[in-house]
Design an enzyme around this catalytic site. Sequence first.
Site, PDB file in Angstrom:
ATOM      1  N   HIS A 160      28.589  42.381  25.028  1.00 47.25           N
ATOM      2  CA  HIS A 160      29.121  40.694  24.644  1.00 47.25           C
ATOM      3  C   HIS A 160      27.540  40.157  25.207  1.00 47.25           C
ATOM      4  O   HIS A 160      27.391  40.107  26.168  1.00 47.25           O
ATOM      5  CB  HIS A 160      30.407  40.311  25.450  1.00 47.25           C
ATOM      6  CG  HIS A 160      30.695  38.940  25.221  1.00 47.25           C
ATOM      7  ND1 HIS A 160      31.309  38.254  24.119  1.00 47.25           N
ATOM      8  CD2 HIS A 160      29.711  37.744  25.950  1.00 47.25           C
ATOM      9  CE1 HIS A 160      31.209  37.188  24.171  1.00 47.25           C
ATOM     10  NE2 HIS A 160      30.871  36.683  25.352  1.00 47.25           N
ATOM     11  N   CYS A 161      27.000  39.152  24.331  1.00 48.08           N
ATOM     12  CA  CYS A 161      25.782  38.078  24.547  1.00 48.08           C
ATOM     13  C   CYS A 161      26.434  37.085  25.309  1.00 48.08           C
ATOM     14  O   CYS A 161      26.313  36.420  24.480  1.00 48.08           O
ATOM     15  CB  CYS A 161      24.523  38.930  23.913  1.00 48.08           C
ATOM     16  SG  CYS A 161      23.155  37.972  23.781  1.00 48.08           S
ATOM     17  N   PRO A 162      25.706  36.841  26.640  1.00 48.65           N
ATOM     18  CA  PRO A 162      25.414  35.588  26.466  1.00 48.65           C
ATOM     19  C   PRO A 162      25.014  34.622  26.225  1.00 48.65           C
ATOM     20  O   PRO A 162      25.064  33.043  25.508  1.00 48.65           O
ATOM     21  CB  PRO A 162      25.521  35.204  28.234  1.00 48.65           C
ATOM     22  CG  PRO A 162      25.093  36.796  28.639  1.00 48.65           C
ATOM     23  CD  PRO A 162      25.780  37.448  27.587  1.00 48.65           C
TER      24      PRO A 162
END
Length: 330
Positions: A160-162
């Site tokens: 998951h990439c912010p």
Amino acid sequence: MGGCDGESTNVCIRFFINLVRWLPVVFVAAIVGWAYYAYVYQLVFLAVESIPLRIIYLLVFHILLLLFVASYYQTIFAPLHKPPQEFYITRECTDELNESSEDSQQSEILQRFVHLQGLPVRVRAFEGGVRYCPKCKCIKPDRSHHCSICSQCVRKFDHHCPWVNTCVSFHNYKFFILFLGYGFTLCLWGALTDLPYFIEFWQNNSVNNRVVFGQFNVVFLFFVSSMFCLSLGCLFFYHLLLTGRNRTTLESFRPPIFTHGPDKRAYDMGVSRNYRQVFGSNPILWLLPIYSSNGDGINFPSRLESFEAVRLLDCTDEDEDDEDFFNRIV
Ligand SMILES: [Zn+2]
Ligand SMILES: [Zn+2]
């Protein structure tokens, strides 16, 4: 009344959390906006004197910027792929699971469900059973994982990439690599073309206030583009390496487990075929932010399977070309 207040408080909290999650994207957009002003106006129009050089700088910058923004947009907004409907367990199966208290019994129920539905799952949980997500109430397809931030199971989950406020997974992996690649190239171009004016700033001390402000932008542009060039470059080459080995970030730390045990090279079909799984079979689309990945994010050709199949074909049809066979299954 109290329940209503509690509900509206929850809505407010969810809204606030969603807002906070978009902050890194807003930060990237703000940096890109400022860099556009600094490069186009302060550097090209005020500092660069040669007209042909101005045209080249602007042309290359705008092409790279367009590809970068389009890849970034696609990475963020491409629709997330959930497991298909048949992976979600039925009400009867849920009741059975709730009634059973032992792990071994639950594992049997899930195994039976997989068998009845004919689900193509080969990856096993750590203890050897079928992988099940109690939050989504579904059997996890191979290489899928539950993302607690997106609150769903995601096909071929990478991480998951912010910075894109979503999962990097099967649906947007090509866009993510292009975003890193174009980001890296754009920053490299910015830093290299800005370098002579950056050096000039340190050599030239007799300047008036207006020029100081412009030069501050030009100097800061060099620092920002060099910093992002380095970080995006490291990530870009790391993901190129992972793609070449057909591993997700998660799998590089925790190899998938099969009935024969963990196998970190299970999906490695050779560099060219691994790249075609992500970038597709049409070379014209490879570098464009247009969806072209092969497969469905559920069935993945595996190394062991192919060796078995090739051996089988060798016994039945001697004219079969191994290369053609591999091309078809990848
Ligand atoms: Zn889930
Ligand atoms: Zn996520």
